[in-house]
Design an enzyme around this catalytic site. Structure first.
Site, PDB file in Angstrom:
ATOM      1  N   ASP A 241      -0.163   5.650   0.906  1.00 22.32           N
ATOM      2  CA  ASP A 241      -0.235   6.077   2.527  1.00 22.32           C
ATOM      3  C   ASP A 241      -0.130   5.191   3.211  1.00 22.32           C
ATOM      4  OD1 ASP A 241      -0.607   8.443   3.836  1.00 22.32           O
ATOM      5  OD2 ASP A 241      -2.923   8.024   3.684  1.00 22.32           O
TER       6      ASP A 241
ATOM      7  N   GLY B  25      -6.686   4.949   3.860  1.00 23.10           N
ATOM      8  CA  GLY B  25      -6.935   3.694   2.444  1.00 23.10           C
ATOM      9  C   GLY B  25      -8.498   3.194   1.938  1.00 23.10           C
TER      10      GLY B  25
ATOM     11  N   ASP C  99       0.844  -1.778  -0.104  1.00 22.84           N
ATOM     12  CA  ASP C  99       0.005  -0.038  -0.086  1.00 22.84           C
ATOM     13  C   ASP C  99       0.868   1.255   0.232  1.00 22.84           C
ATOM     14  OD1 ASP C  99      -2.507   0.861   0.995  1.00 22.84           O
ATOM     15  OD2 ASP C  99      -1.816   2.162   2.187  1.00 22.84           O
TER      16      ASP C  99
ATOM     17  N   ARG D  60     -11.241   7.959  -2.911  1.00 23.11           N
ATOM     18  CA  ARG D  60     -11.893   9.904  -2.559  1.00 23.11           C
ATOM     19  C   ARG D  60     -13.323   9.694  -2.506  1.00 23.11           C
ATOM     20  NH1 ARG D  60      -9.955  12.486  -7.580  1.00 23.11           N
ATOM     21  NH2 ARG D  60      -8.043  11.536  -6.864  1.00 23.11           N
TER      22      ARG D  60
HETATM   23  P1  B16 Z   1      -6.750   9.744  -3.981  1.00 24.32           P
HETATM   24  P2  B16 Z   1      -3.179   4.631   0.465  1.00 24.32           P
HETATM   25  C1  B16 Z   1      -5.380   6.331  -0.007  1.00 24.32           C
HETATM   26  O1  B16 Z   1      -4.390   6.016  -0.308  1.00 24.32           O
HETATM   27  C2  B16 Z   1      -5.182   7.046   1.196  1.00 24.32           C
HETATM   28  O2  B16 Z   1      -5.236   6.822   2.332  1.00 24.32           O
HETATM   29  C3  B16 Z   1      -6.632   7.697   1.728  1.00 24.32           C
HETATM   30  O3  B16 Z   1      -6.902   9.011   2.132  1.00 24.32           O
HETATM   31  C4  B16 Z   1      -7.103   9.033  -0.414  1.00 24.32           C
HETATM   32  O4  B16 Z   1      -8.840   9.185   0.004  1.00 24.32           O
HETATM   33  C5  B16 Z   1      -7.056   7.245  -1.485  1.00 24.32           C
HETATM   34  O5  B16 Z   1      -5.679   6.764  -1.714  1.00 24.32           O
HETATM   35  C6  B16 Z   1      -7.279   8.277  -2.280  1.00 24.32           C
HETATM   36  O6  B16 Z   1      -6.155   8.997  -3.037  1.00 24.32           O
HETATM   37  O7  B16 Z   1      -7.328  11.062  -3.836  1.00 24.32           O
HETATM   38  O8  B16 Z   1      -5.581  10.668  -3.943  1.00 24.32           O
HETATM   39  O9  B16 Z   1      -7.287   9.185  -5.304  1.00 24.32           O
HETATM   40  O10 B16 Z   1      -3.689   4.254   1.403  1.00 24.32           O
HETATM   41  O11 B16 Z   1      -4.702   3.327  -0.556  1.00 24.32           O
HETATM   42  O12 B16 Z   1      -2.327   4.865  -0.261  1.00 24.32           O
HETATM   43 MG    MG Z   2      -2.580   3.630   2.735  1.00 24.59          MG
END
Ligand code: B16
Ligand code: MG
Length: 220
Positions: free
Chosen positions: A12, A47, A10, A50
């Site tokens: 973030d 995780g 993963d 959006r």
């Molecule tokens: P985006 P991961 C996730 O990353 C984030 O933890 C989450 O907070 C975010 O809303 C999601 O990605 C979507 O991100 O807006 O940039 O498409 O933990 O799956 O790497």
């Molecule tokens: Mg994550």
């Protein structure tokens, strides 16, 4: 146990910490729209896609689709302004060494992130070339906890799910990996990732050989 051929990470919360940037971007939108949103609320968005993040931020309030789209676009604009600051210094401690060790062991490396910005984050971190397959928010339509993203990445790596280990900081991510029979390493708070086969605070100082030894004692 079966052999282990691939590690899927993963992004973030495992490789880097973009949660703070997500928080600041959602917070700016929420403040502008008079919606209550705290750091605690933000923890529940780890995780989460959006769209689902916006649904949770709205706490039951229903908006017409064009307004949902506009809010998501605005949040993403605020978030992307932060991404411009990302450099290799934003790699979490131990990650660069861990990736290098894994490669030296002949293990394939994949990314499995819910983020549509994942490729830009990897670019800022300077590690795009480390990955044999990159799954992001565009790869599949069903988001974690559905197993689809990890199955997609395993397919790209040409490795059966049973030979993959997923590294995750979110409950939904651990559930997604378990659902398709992958080994799981939870990173961070056991309250979130306690269902994983192994839980570690982070990847600092972790030896790939030790980890493979521990996973060898786990049967699914
Ligand atoms: P985006 P991961 C996730 O990353 C984030 O933890 C989450 O907070 C975010 O809303 C999601 O990605 C979507 O991100 O807006 O940039 O498409 O933990 O799956 O790497
Ligand atoms: Mg994550």
């Amino acid at each position: 146990m079966s052999k282990i051929s691939a590690f899927i990470f993963d992004l973030d919360g495992v490789i880097t910490d973009t949660a703070e940037y997500h928080y600041l971007a959602w917070k700016r939108l929420a403040d502008e729209e008079g919606l209550p949103f705290s750091r605690e609320d933000n923890e529940a968005l780890r995780g989460v896609s959006r769209r689902e993040s916006l649904v949770r931020l709205l706490k039951g309030k229903v908006l017409p689709e064009p307004q949902m789209e506009a809010y998501m676009a605005r949040k993403n604009e605020y978030y992307r302004a932060f991404l411009a600051q990302i450099t290799p210094a934003n790699l979490l401690e131990g990650v660069a060494d861990f990736l290098a060790q894994a490669r030296a062991h002949g293990i394939k490396l994949g990314l499995g992130s819910a983020s549509k910005n994942a490729r830009d984050v990897l670019k800022g971190l300077g590690i795009t070339d480390q990955f044999d397959a990159i799954g992001d928010g565009y790869s599949v339509s069903r988001t974690k906890p559905a197993p689809d993203l990890f199955v997609w990445v395993a397919g790209r790596l040409n490795v059966p799910p049973a030979e993959c280990v997923v590294f995750e900081d979110a409950e939904a991510g651990v559930a997604a990996a378990r659902e398709c029979g992958m080994y799981t390493v939870g990173i961070g708070d056991p309250a979130r990732v306690g269902a994983a086969d192994i839980v570690l605070p982070n990847l600092a100082g972790v030896q790939v050989s030790d980890l493979l030894g521990k996973l060898a004692n786990i049967t699914h």
